[in-house]
Scaffold this motif. Structure first.
Motif, mmCIF file in Angstrom:
data_model
loop_
_atom_site.group_PDB
_atom_site.id
_atom_site.type_symbol
_atom_site.label_atom_id
_atom_site.label_comp_id
_atom_site.label_asym_id
_atom_site.label_seq_id
_atom_site.Cartn_x
_atom_site.Cartn_y
_atom_site.Cartn_z
ATOM 1 N N VAL A 1 0.807 -1.233 0.070
ATOM 2 C CA VAL A 1 0.037 0.067 -0.022
ATOM 3 C C VAL A 1 0.972 1.171 0.222
ATOM 4 C CG1 VAL A 1 -1.781 1.245 1.201
ATOM 5 C CG2 VAL A 1 -1.907 -1.169 1.243
ATOM 6 N N ASP A 2 0.695 1.921 -1.043
ATOM 7 C CA ASP A 2 1.396 3.514 -0.917
ATOM 8 C C ASP A 2 0.376 4.607 -1.144
ATOM 9 O OD1 ASP A 2 0.465 3.270 -3.601
ATOM 10 O OD2 ASP A 2 2.296 3.550 -4.592
ATOM 11 N N ALA A 3 -0.852 4.461 -0.602
ATOM 12 C CA ALA A 3 -1.806 5.561 -0.580
ATOM 13 C C ALA A 3 -2.936 5.319 0.421
ATOM 14 C CB ALA A 3 -2.528 5.883 -1.780
ATOM 15 N N VAL A 4 -2.882 5.707 1.423
ATOM 16 C CA VAL A 4 -4.179 5.521 2.576
ATOM 17 C C VAL A 4 -5.033 6.638 2.843
ATOM 18 C CG1 VAL A 4 -4.313 5.509 5.141
ATOM 19 C CG2 VAL A 4 -2.588 3.987 3.807
ATOM 20 N N PHE A 5 -6.311 6.128 2.743
ATOM 21 C CA PHE A 5 -7.660 7.171 2.688
ATOM 22 C C PHE A 5 -8.471 6.605 3.955
ATOM 23 C CE2 PHE A 5 -6.144 7.195 -1.409
ATOM 24 C CZ PHE A 5 -6.315 8.678 -1.961
ATOM 25 N N THR A 6 -8.549 7.183 5.123
ATOM 26 C CA THR A 6 -9.321 7.014 6.063
ATOM 27 C C THR A 6 -10.288 7.854 6.865
ATOM 28 O OG1 THR A 6 -7.427 8.086 7.662
ATOM 29 C CG2 THR A 6 -6.977 5.824 7.050
ATOM 30 N N GLY A 7 -11.082 7.206 7.582
ATOM 31 C CA GLY A 7 -12.046 8.186 8.381
ATOM 32 C C GLY A 7 -12.175 7.381 9.933
ATOM 33 N N HIS A 8 -12.517 7.984 10.764
ATOM 34 C CA HIS A 8 -12.525 7.855 12.175
ATOM 35 C C HIS A 8 -13.685 8.690 12.878
ATOM 36 C CE1 HIS A 8 -11.265 6.788 16.057
ATOM 37 N NE2 HIS A 8 -10.685 5.843 16.023
ATOM 38 N N PRO A 9 -14.211 7.984 13.685
ATOM 39 C CA PRO A 9 -15.445 9.009 14.372
ATOM 40 C C PRO A 9 -14.835 10.192 15.245
ATOM 41 C CG PRO A 9 -15.307 6.880 15.382
ATOM 42 C CD PRO A 9 -14.693 6.732 14.335
ATOM 43 N N ASN A 10 -13.593 9.866 16.081
ATOM 44 C CA ASN A 10 -13.256 10.951 16.848
ATOM 45 C C ASN A 10 -11.877 11.122 16.884
ATOM 46 O OD1 ASN A 10 -12.592 8.639 18.025
ATOM 47 N ND2 ASN A 10 -14.452 8.568 19.321
ATOM 48 N N ASP A 11 -10.973 10.670 15.926
ATOM 49 C CA ASP A 11 -9.386 10.905 16.009
ATOM 50 C C ASP A 11 -9.157 11.613 14.750
ATOM 51 O OD1 ASP A 11 -6.767 10.816 15.802
ATOM 52 O OD2 ASP A 11 -6.731 8.485 15.876
ATOM 53 N N TYR A 12 -8.950 12.804 14.676
ATOM 54 C CA TYR A 12 -8.666 13.664 13.561
ATOM 55 C C TYR A 12 -7.087 13.610 12.954
ATOM 56 C CZ TYR A 12 -13.280 15.579 14.104
ATOM 57 O OH TYR A 12 -14.597 15.648 13.825
ATOM 58 N N LEU A 13 -6.370 12.700 13.621
ATOM 59 C CA LEU A 13 -5.079 12.474 12.966
ATOM 60 C C LEU A 13 -5.185 10.759 12.776
ATOM 61 C CD1 LEU A 13 -2.690 14.511 15.263
ATOM 62 C CD2 LEU A 13 -3.535 14.828 12.898
ATOM 63 N N ASN A 14 -6.131 10.370 12.584
ATOM 64 C CA ASN A 14 -6.328 8.841 12.497
ATOM 65 C C ASN A 14 -5.751 8.322 11.319
ATOM 66 O OD1 ASN A 14 -8.266 8.466 9.983
ATOM 67 N ND2 ASN A 14 -9.218 10.144 10.936
ATOM 68 N N GLN A 15 -5.330 8.820 10.194
ATOM 69 C CA GLN A 15 -4.823 8.562 9.242
ATOM 70 C C GLN A 15 -2.935 8.159 9.587
ATOM 71 O OE1 GLN A 15 -5.052 11.316 9.618
ATOM 72 N NE2 GLN A 15 -3.745 12.656 8.444
ATOM 73 N N MET A 16 -2.772 8.860 10.716
ATOM 74 C CA MET A 16 -1.291 8.613 10.932
ATOM 75 C C MET A 16 -1.322 7.459 11.976
ATOM 76 S SD MET A 16 -0.130 12.392 11.558
ATOM 77 C CE MET A 16 1.441 12.289 12.066
ATOM 78 N N THR A 17 -2.449 7.450 12.673
ATOM 79 C CA THR A 17 -2.689 6.106 13.780
ATOM 80 C C THR A 17 -2.588 4.746 12.983
ATOM 81 O OG1 THR A 17 -3.575 7.626 15.504
ATOM 82 C CG2 THR A 17 -3.783 5.369 15.819
ATOM 83 N N PHE A 18 -3.506 4.880 11.924
ATOM 84 C CA PHE A 18 -3.747 3.751 11.134
ATOM 85 C C PHE A 18 -2.366 3.294 10.372
ATOM 86 C CE2 PHE A 18 -5.314 2.091 6.801
ATOM 87 C CZ PHE A 18 -5.970 0.952 7.285
ATOM 88 N N ILE A 19 -1.696 4.072 9.732
ATOM 89 C CA ILE A 19 -0.466 3.765 9.207
ATOM 90 C C ILE A 19 0.485 3.227 9.926
ATOM 91 C CG2 ILE A 19 -0.747 5.185 6.925
ATOM 92 C CD1 ILE A 19 1.630 6.849 8.171
ATOM 93 N N GLN A 20 0.380 3.755 11.436
ATOM 94 C CA GLN A 20 1.455 3.062 12.322
ATOM 95 C C GLN A 20 1.074 1.840 12.630
ATOM 96 O OE1 GLN A 20 2.495 5.916 15.790
ATOM 97 N NE2 GLN A 20 0.967 4.419 16.916
ATOM 98 N N GLN A 21 -0.130 1.519 12.745
ATOM 99 C CA GLN A 21 -0.654 0.260 13.186
ATOM 100 C C GLN A 21 -0.410 -0.849 12.158
ATOM 101 O OE1 GLN A 21 -1.825 -0.674 16.074
ATOM 102 N NE2 GLN A 21 -3.465 0.335 16.837
ATOM 103 N N LEU A 22 -0.282 -0.549 10.707
ATOM 104 C CA LEU A 22 -0.320 -1.373 9.537
ATOM 105 C C LEU A 22 1.221 -1.449 9.401
ATOM 106 C CD1 LEU A 22 -2.769 -0.388 6.863
ATOM 107 C CD2 LEU A 22 -2.889 -2.294 8.506
ATOM 108 N N GLY A 23 2.133 -0.387 10.272
ATOM 109 C CA GLY A 23 3.609 -0.427 9.859
ATOM 110 C C GLY A 23 3.981 -0.103 8.511
ATOM 111 N N ILE A 24 3.293 0.637 7.560
ATOM 112 C CA ILE A 24 3.680 1.163 6.485
ATOM 113 C C ILE A 24 4.146 2.823 6.483
ATOM 114 C CG2 ILE A 24 2.442 -0.788 5.523
ATOM 115 C CD1 ILE A 24 0.382 1.544 5.045
#
Length: 346
Positions: free
Chosen positions: A51-74
């Motif tokens: 994956v080299d492009a991430v698009f995310t949504g989250h109900p209450n974390d406005y930096l969720n895309q950063m948390t998400f890629i951290q979780q995926l390790g990418i």
């Protein structure tokens, strides 16, 4: 009709997944996003490292895309968490298609998750009314759609029974979908008309569910799609439009922003409403379905109530709409838009 040079058929969905539909006890919203993403990637035969492009949504974390890629390790080349409410993920797909077609990215992952039902048991209201309407204590977005419903009823004679037809059709579809939260629970027009009023003229059955759920999709360029999926779902057309934010600034409460991007999407695809066999719409409230069917050209303005009557959008009807049960009867974890894409791809 000008199409905005949309890259017709140059990209395709090759993976999709959901997780925790309904109630996902013990899972956080981020858990649901990550698990759905991993399942979607596995569906496409890919890994997070692809994956080299991430698009995310989250109900209450406005930096969720950063948390998400951290979780995926990418470490993607592009990331986005643009928020336009429940339609955000369709906006993401629009952007992903252009980026993929340009060669800027190779694999786009769109993901969402929310545990709002098991975490709090109610809709997480991130939209705050402005000072002009706040003193009236509206329930946003419910009261906004109630105003739209009232206006449509006033101008075109749309009835509570016709809105109930939307809810009943959704429930019939849900009863064909084992994953739907309301699966196995019948609903009649009479049940709808007897339901508790929430914000006049909308009753409980006119309103979307409050559930948990995660979803994700994977998009690549068309030239790679056949290597990753037996039946890729090619993206032929898309469009977007902004007309207002708050209901009192809506130019016409009976006309939604779907009217203009819908025309552009159809033009880009080289298709029209008469070519469509199945429609997946954002049915946060029953009036949405009626308005969107009109604005997308499936019927004339003011005829949406009659169009959905007599089971015409239910199983066996002329036009299948929201075939998973929709936000009214399948799942609605705060933002439903990504689930419409998953159902359409499936």
């Amino acid at each position: 009709m000008e199409t905005g040079d949309f890259p017709r058929g140059k990209t395709a969905f090759v993976g999709h997944a959901t997780h925790g539909m309904g109630e996902a006890h013990g899972y956080s919203s981020m858990d649901l996003m990550v698990i759905s993403a991993l399942k979607a990637l596995d569906c496409a035969g890919l890994t997070p490292g692809d994956v080299d492009a991430v698009f995310t949504g989250h109900p209450n974390d406005y930096l969720n895309q950063m948390t998400f890629i951290q979780q995926l390790g990418i470490n993607p080349r592009y990331m986005d968490n643009n928020r336009t409410g429940g339609s955000a993920f369709l906006v993401h797909a629009f952007a992903a298609a252009h980026l993929l077609a340009s060669g800027a990215i190779d694999v786009a992952l769109i993901a969402y998750g929310s545990n709002q039902r098991t975490e709090g048991g109610k809709l997480i209201q991130s939209i705050k009314p402005s000072p002009y309407v706040g003193p009236f204590r509206p329930m946003i977005p419910l009261s906004a759609y109630a105003l739209a419903a009232s206006r449509h009823m006033h101008e075109y004679g749309t009835t509570a029974e016709q809105q109930a037809e939307v809810a009943v059709a959704a429930r019939k579809w849900a009863n064909l979908n084992p994953d739907a939260f309301m699966h196995g629970q019948n609903l009649s027009i009479e049940d709808c008309l007897a339901a508790r009023p929430i914000s006049t003229p909308l009753r409980k059955t006119d309103c979307c569910l409050v559930t948990d759920g995660g979803a994700a999709v994977v998009i690549v360029r068309a030239d790679r799609a056949r290597d990753l999926a037996d039946r890729p779902a090619y993206l032929l057309g898309a469009g977007q439009c902004v007309t207002h934010n708050e209901i009192y600034m809506m130019p016409d409460m009976t006309v939604t922003g779907a009217k203009w991007p819908g025309k552009r999407a159809f033009a880009a695809a080289g298709l029209g409403p008469s070519d469509v066999d199945v429609v997946e719409l954002y049915d946060a409230f029953t009036i949405n379905t009626i308005l969107f069917l009109e604005d997308l050209g499936f019927c004339a303005k003011g005829e949406g109530g009659a169009f959905v009557s007599d089971g015409q959008i239910a199983p066996g009807g002329a036009l299948p709409v929201n075939t998973d049960g929709g936000g009214l009867s399948c799942v609605h974890p705060g933002m439903y838009g990504l689930f419409t894409m998953v159902e359409a791809i499936t």
